[in-house]
Design a protein around this motif. Structure first.
Motif, PDB file in Angstrom:
ATOM      1  N   UNK A   5       0.837  -1.207   0.000  1.00  0.00           N
ATOM      2  CA  UNK A   5       0.000   0.000   0.000  1.00  0.00           C
ATOM      3  C   UNK A   5       0.867   1.251   0.000  1.00  0.00           C
ATOM      4  N   UNK A   6       0.338   2.324  -0.543  1.00  0.00           N
ATOM      5  CA  UNK A   6       1.046   3.598  -0.529  1.00  0.00           C
ATOM      6  C   UNK A   6       1.229   4.058   0.910  1.00  0.00           C
ATOM      7  N   UNK A   7       2.401   4.621   1.192  1.00  0.00           N
ATOM      8  CA  UNK A   7       2.670   5.135   2.534  1.00  0.00           C
ATOM      9  C   UNK A   7       1.781   6.344   2.815  1.00  0.00           C
ATOM     10  N   UNK A   8       1.358   6.477   4.061  1.00  0.00           N
ATOM     11  CA  UNK A   8       0.546   7.621   4.464  1.00  0.00           C
ATOM     12  C   UNK A   8       1.461   8.769   4.857  1.00  0.00           C
ATOM     13  N   UNK A   9       1.342   9.882   4.158  1.00  0.00           N
ATOM     14  CA  UNK A   9       2.199  11.047   4.398  1.00  0.00           C
ATOM     15  C   UNK A   9       1.728  11.798   5.648  1.00  0.00           C
ATOM     16  N   UNK A  10       2.612  12.109   6.603  1.00  0.00           N
ATOM     17  CA  UNK A  10       2.197  12.872   7.791  1.00  0.00           C
ATOM     18  C   UNK A  10       1.673  14.257   7.398  1.00  0.00           C
ATOM     19  N   UNK A  49      -1.698  20.881   5.797  1.00  0.00           N
ATOM     20  CA  UNK A  49      -0.879  20.271   4.763  1.00  0.00           C
ATOM     21  C   UNK A  49       0.144  19.331   5.359  1.00  0.00           C
ATOM     22  N   UNK A  50       1.076  18.912   4.542  1.00  0.00           N
ATOM     23  CA  UNK A  50       2.048  17.880   4.922  1.00  0.00           C
ATOM     24  C   UNK A  50       3.118  18.403   5.874  1.00  0.00           C
ATOM     25  N   UNK A  51       3.567  17.534   6.755  1.00  0.00           N
ATOM     26  CA  UNK A  51       4.742  17.806   7.592  1.00  0.00           C
ATOM     27  C   UNK A  51       5.975  17.747   6.695  1.00  0.00           C
ATOM     28  N   UNK A  52       6.879  18.736   6.817  1.00  0.00           N
ATOM     29  CA  UNK A  52       8.078  18.707   5.983  1.00  0.00           C
ATOM     30  C   UNK A  52       9.351  18.732   6.823  1.00  0.00           C
ATOM     31  N   UNK A  53      10.488  18.667   6.135  1.00  0.00           N
ATOM     32  CA  UNK A  53      11.778  18.584   6.829  1.00  0.00           C
ATOM     33  C   UNK A  53      12.044  19.822   7.673  1.00  0.00           C
ATOM     34  N   UNK A  54      11.613  20.982   7.217  1.00  0.00           N
ATOM     35  CA  UNK A  54      11.828  22.208   7.986  1.00  0.00           C
ATOM     36  C   UNK A  54      11.061  22.178   9.303  1.00  0.00           C
ATOM     37  N   UNK A 158      -2.273   8.846   0.121  1.00  0.00           N
ATOM     38  CA  UNK A 158      -2.714   8.646   1.496  1.00  0.00           C
ATOM     39  C   UNK A 158      -2.055   9.646   2.443  1.00  0.00           C
ATOM     40  N   UNK A 159      -2.798  10.028   3.489  1.00  0.00           N
ATOM     41  CA  UNK A 159      -2.294  10.960   4.497  1.00  0.00           C
ATOM     42  C   UNK A 159      -2.616  10.433   5.889  1.00  0.00           C
ATOM     43  N   UNK A 160      -1.724  10.699   6.798  1.00  0.00           N
ATOM     44  CA  UNK A 160      -1.927  10.454   8.232  1.00  0.00           C
ATOM     45  C   UNK A 160      -2.043  11.845   8.859  1.00  0.00           C
ATOM     46  N   UNK A 161      -3.283  12.285   9.095  1.00  0.00           N
ATOM     47  CA  UNK A 161      -3.533  13.683   9.427  1.00  0.00           C
ATOM     48  C   UNK A 161      -4.029  13.866  10.854  1.00  0.00           C
ATOM     49  N   UNK A 162      -3.326  14.727  11.588  1.00  0.00           N
ATOM     50  CA  UNK A 162      -3.789  15.174  12.902  1.00  0.00           C
ATOM     51  C   UNK A 162      -4.646  16.423  12.717  1.00  0.00           C
TER      52      UNK A 162
END
Length: 268
Positions: A5-10, A49-54, A158-162
Motif C-alpha cells: 500500500x502507498x505510505x501515508x504522508x504525515x 498540509x504535509x509535515x516537511x523537513x523544515x 494517502x495521508x496520516x492527518x492530525x
C-alpha cells in the motif's frame, strides 16, 4: 508490480474557532481548494498540509516554540506543521513575542504576513528564520488534539492527518492565498453542512464528520474542553464498494462521531 500500500504522508490541520457574534454557536475558518489541485480539488477544507523537513528541523531549536507536557518529536512535528501551514494558507499566525503570554497582535501578524508569506509559500523562505527573525515563539500549547484520520489503504494518495482545535487569535481574520485556495470564509458547522446538502460546498468525508461533531458544542470554550477530555482514537475507514457504485465506510464507534457505517460517493 508492487502490492504494497502507498505510505501515508504525515499531515496536520487546524480548526480555527471563534464564537459567532449573533448566535450561540461556533464559527470555523475554512477555504475552498483550487480546482486545479489534484487532491480534494474544489473542496471546502480547514487550513493544513504535509509535515516537511523544515518542521522537523525546528524541533532542534526549542527556543522557537512553547510545547505542552508529554510531547514527543513526532507530536511536535505535527504541531509545528499545523501552525506553519495555517500561516501559509490563511495568514493567521499562532505565536507570541518572546517572553509574553499573549499572542502577537493582529497588526504585527499582518506585517509579518505581508513581508514573508508569499516567499514562504514559494519555498524561498524558512519558517524557522521568520520566527527567529521576529523574536517569536510558536504557540504549540494553543493546539488541542481533536482527531487523527488516516486515508484508507486501497487509495493511491494517502495521508496520516492530525486535526487540532485552536481559538483564533483576536482580530486575525485570515485570507486564502489565491493559489492552493481560491476563497475563504468564517462559517458555523451548521452552515457548512447545509451548504454541502444543497450543493454549494463540497466537503471531504473526514471534514464532514468533524463538522458534525464540532457543531454539537455551543462555544469555543466548550469545544476545547470536550477535546481535552476525549482521547483521540485514530480513524482509518474500512472501505467496501457497493453494488450501486457508492462506497461504504466503517469507522470506529470509539472515535466519537455520529455513527459507524456511512455510504458515500467518494471516500476522501
Amino acid at each position: 508490480m508492487s502490492t504494497e500500500p502507498a505510505a501515508a504522508r504525515p499531515a496536520s490541520t487546524i480548526l480555527l474557532l471563534r464564537d459567532a457574534a449573533a448566535a450561540a454557536e461556533i464559527e470555523v475558518f475554512m477555504m475552498v481548494r483550487n480546482r486545479q489541485i489534484e487532491f480534494a480539488s474544489g473542496a471546502l477544507v480547514f487550513p493544513g498540509g504535509s509535515v516537511d523537513a523544515d518542521d522537523r528541523a525546528i524541533i532542534e531549536r526549542p527556543e522557537l516554540y512553547r510545547e505542552t507536557p508529554g510531547d514527543d518529536p513526532e507530536t511536535l512535528s505535527f504541531r509545528i506543521a499545523a501552525i506553519r501551514e495555517t500561516f501559509e494558507e490563511s495568514g493567521i499566525l499562532l505565536a507570541r513575542p518572546r517572553g509574553a503570554d499573549a499572542l502577537i497582535s493582529a497588526e504585527r501578524a499582518g506585517e509579518i504576513e505581508a513581508s514573508h508569506r508569499a516567499a514562504l509559500c514559494a519555498g524561498e523562505a524558512s519558517f524557522a528564520e521568520i520566527v527567529a527573525g521576529h523574536d517569536l515563539v510558536l504557540a504549540l500549547d494553543q493546539l488541542v488534539p481533536y482527531a487523527r484520520w488516516v486515508t484508507p489503504v486501497p487509495l493511491p494518495k494517502r495521508f496520516d492527518t492530525w486535526f487540532f482545535l485552536a481559538e483564533a487569535p483576536p482580530e486575525q481574520l485570515g485570507c486564502h492565498d489565491g493559489h492552493e485556495s481560491t476563497d475563504s470564509i468564517w462559517l458555523s458547522p451548521r452552515e457548512a453542512l447545509v451548504g454541502a446538502d444543497d450543493g454549494r460546498f463540497k466537503l471531504p468525508f473526514p471534514t464532514t464528520r468533524n463538522l458534525v461533531r464540532l457543531g454539537q458544542q455551543p462555544s469555543v470554550a466548550a469545544a476545547l474542553e470536550e477535546a481535552r477530555q476525549r482521547p483521540v482514537v485514530t480513524v482509518m475507514p474500512e472501505l467496501t464498494k457497493q453494488p450501486n457504485g457508492k462506497v461504504q465506510l466503517r469507522i470506529p464507534a470509539a472515535a466519537g462521531y455520529d455513527g459507524e457505517l456511512f455510504e458515500v460517493t467518494s471516500p476522501v
